[in-house]
Write a protein that holds these residues in place. Structure first.
Motif, PDB file in Angstrom:
ATOM      1  N   GLN A  97       6.755  -2.468  -8.336  1.00 29.07           N
ATOM      2  CA  GLN A  97       7.949  -2.664  -9.160  1.00 29.07           C
ATOM      3  C   GLN A  97       8.623  -1.335  -9.486  1.00 29.07           C
ATOM      4  N   SER A  98       7.881  -0.248  -9.448  1.00 30.77           N
ATOM      5  CA  SER A  98       8.452   1.069  -9.731  1.00 30.77           C
ATOM      6  C   SER A  98       9.280   1.627  -8.566  1.00 30.77           C
ATOM      7  N   HIS A  99       9.192   1.015  -7.398  1.00 33.69           N
ATOM      8  CA  HIS A  99       9.945   1.501  -6.236  1.00 33.69           C
ATOM      9  C   HIS A  99      11.441   1.267  -6.469  1.00 33.69           C
ATOM     10  N   LEU A 122      15.457  -5.310  -3.733  1.00 30.66           N
ATOM     11  CA  LEU A 122      16.023  -5.506  -2.402  1.00 30.66           C
ATOM     12  C   LEU A 122      14.928  -5.847  -1.388  1.00 30.66           C
ATOM     13  N   ALA A 123      13.835  -5.110  -1.442  1.00 28.48           N
ATOM     14  CA  ALA A 123      12.726  -5.368  -0.517  1.00 28.48           C
ATOM     15  C   ALA A 123      12.175  -6.775  -0.700  1.00 28.48           C
ATOM     16  N   MET A 124      12.037  -7.217  -1.920  1.00 25.68           N
ATOM     17  CA  MET A 124      11.500  -8.555  -2.173  1.00 25.68           C
ATOM     18  C   MET A 124      12.432  -9.631  -1.629  1.00 25.68           C
ATOM     19  N   VAL A 163       3.217   7.575  -4.879  1.00 24.13           N
ATOM     20  CA  VAL A 163       2.976   6.477  -3.944  1.00 24.13           C
ATOM     21  C   VAL A 163       4.327   5.865  -3.586  1.00 24.13           C
ATOM     22  N   HIS A 164       4.561   5.663  -2.303  1.00 26.23           N
ATOM     23  CA  HIS A 164       5.795   5.051  -1.808  1.00 26.23           C
ATOM     24  C   HIS A 164       5.431   3.690  -1.218  1.00 26.23           C
ATOM     25  N   TYR A 165       5.837   2.624  -1.893  1.00 27.22           N
ATOM     26  CA  TYR A 165       5.569   1.266  -1.401  1.00 27.22           C
ATOM     27  C   TYR A 165       6.578   0.311  -2.033  1.00 27.22           C
ATOM     28  N   PRO A 166       7.391  -0.369  -1.243  1.00 26.06           N
ATOM     29  CA  PRO A 166       8.430  -1.227  -1.806  1.00 26.06           C
ATOM     30  C   PRO A 166       7.892  -2.439  -2.574  1.00 26.06           C
ATOM     31  N   GLY A 167       6.628  -2.740  -2.434  1.00 23.34           N
ATOM     32  CA  GLY A 167       6.033  -3.839  -3.188  1.00 23.34           C
ATOM     33  C   GLY A 167       5.740  -3.491  -4.636  1.00 23.34           C
TER      34      GLY A 167
END
Length: 140
Positions: free
Chosen positions: A31-33, A38-40, A25-29
């Motif tokens: 924590q494993s991303h 940076l996204a947050m 799964v690719h999702y900047p939200g």
């Protein structure tokens, strides 16, 4: 609107991570991303509405076939080539937005045949999950 869509996207990403048919799964939200922090910072603590996931497969042909099994099983979530609406939309980037690239170019860009992109909308999250489960459960 973005807060609600981001909350749905995070819930969907977390649900997809636990599904046995999903490889990644690719999702900047999440924590494993790798760029979560940076996204947050850049996105005011929201992960955004767009995520993608790849189905488990042994080779590109099987990945494409399995991705389309999921997409063909959808009952009410639409398959689209554009993303960004208040309703959930799905696409298969290898045959739409990146369809003119060679397989090697797609692989280099991280666009696998088993990749499905989701622009998560404002529907109830359990409805989104239930529709995706029709196909994913067949693959598990």
């Amino acid at each position: 609107r973005m807060q609600a869509q981001s909350a749905n996207a995070l819930a969907l990403a977390q649900w997809l991570q636990e599904h046995p048919a999903v490889a990644r799964v690719h999702y900047p939200g999440l924590q494993s991303h790798p760029q979560h922090a940076l996204a947050m910072r850049q996105m005011s603590g929201l992960g955004g509405a767009v995520l993608s996931f790849s189905v488990h497969a042994n080779n590109p042909d099987q990945a494409r076939q399995r991705a389309f099994e999921v997409l063909d099983s959808l009952r009410w979530l639409p398959l689209c080539t554009n993303l960004g609406d208040t309703k959930t939309l799905l696409s298969h980037p290898a045959s739409t937005s990146h369809g003119k690239l060679s397989e090697a170019q797609r692989q280099s860009a991280g666009i696998e045949q088993g990749l499905i992109r989701v622009s998560v909308g404002l529907e109830h999250i359990t409805d989104i999950q239930a529709d995706l489960a029709h196909g994913l459960d067949r693959l598990a």
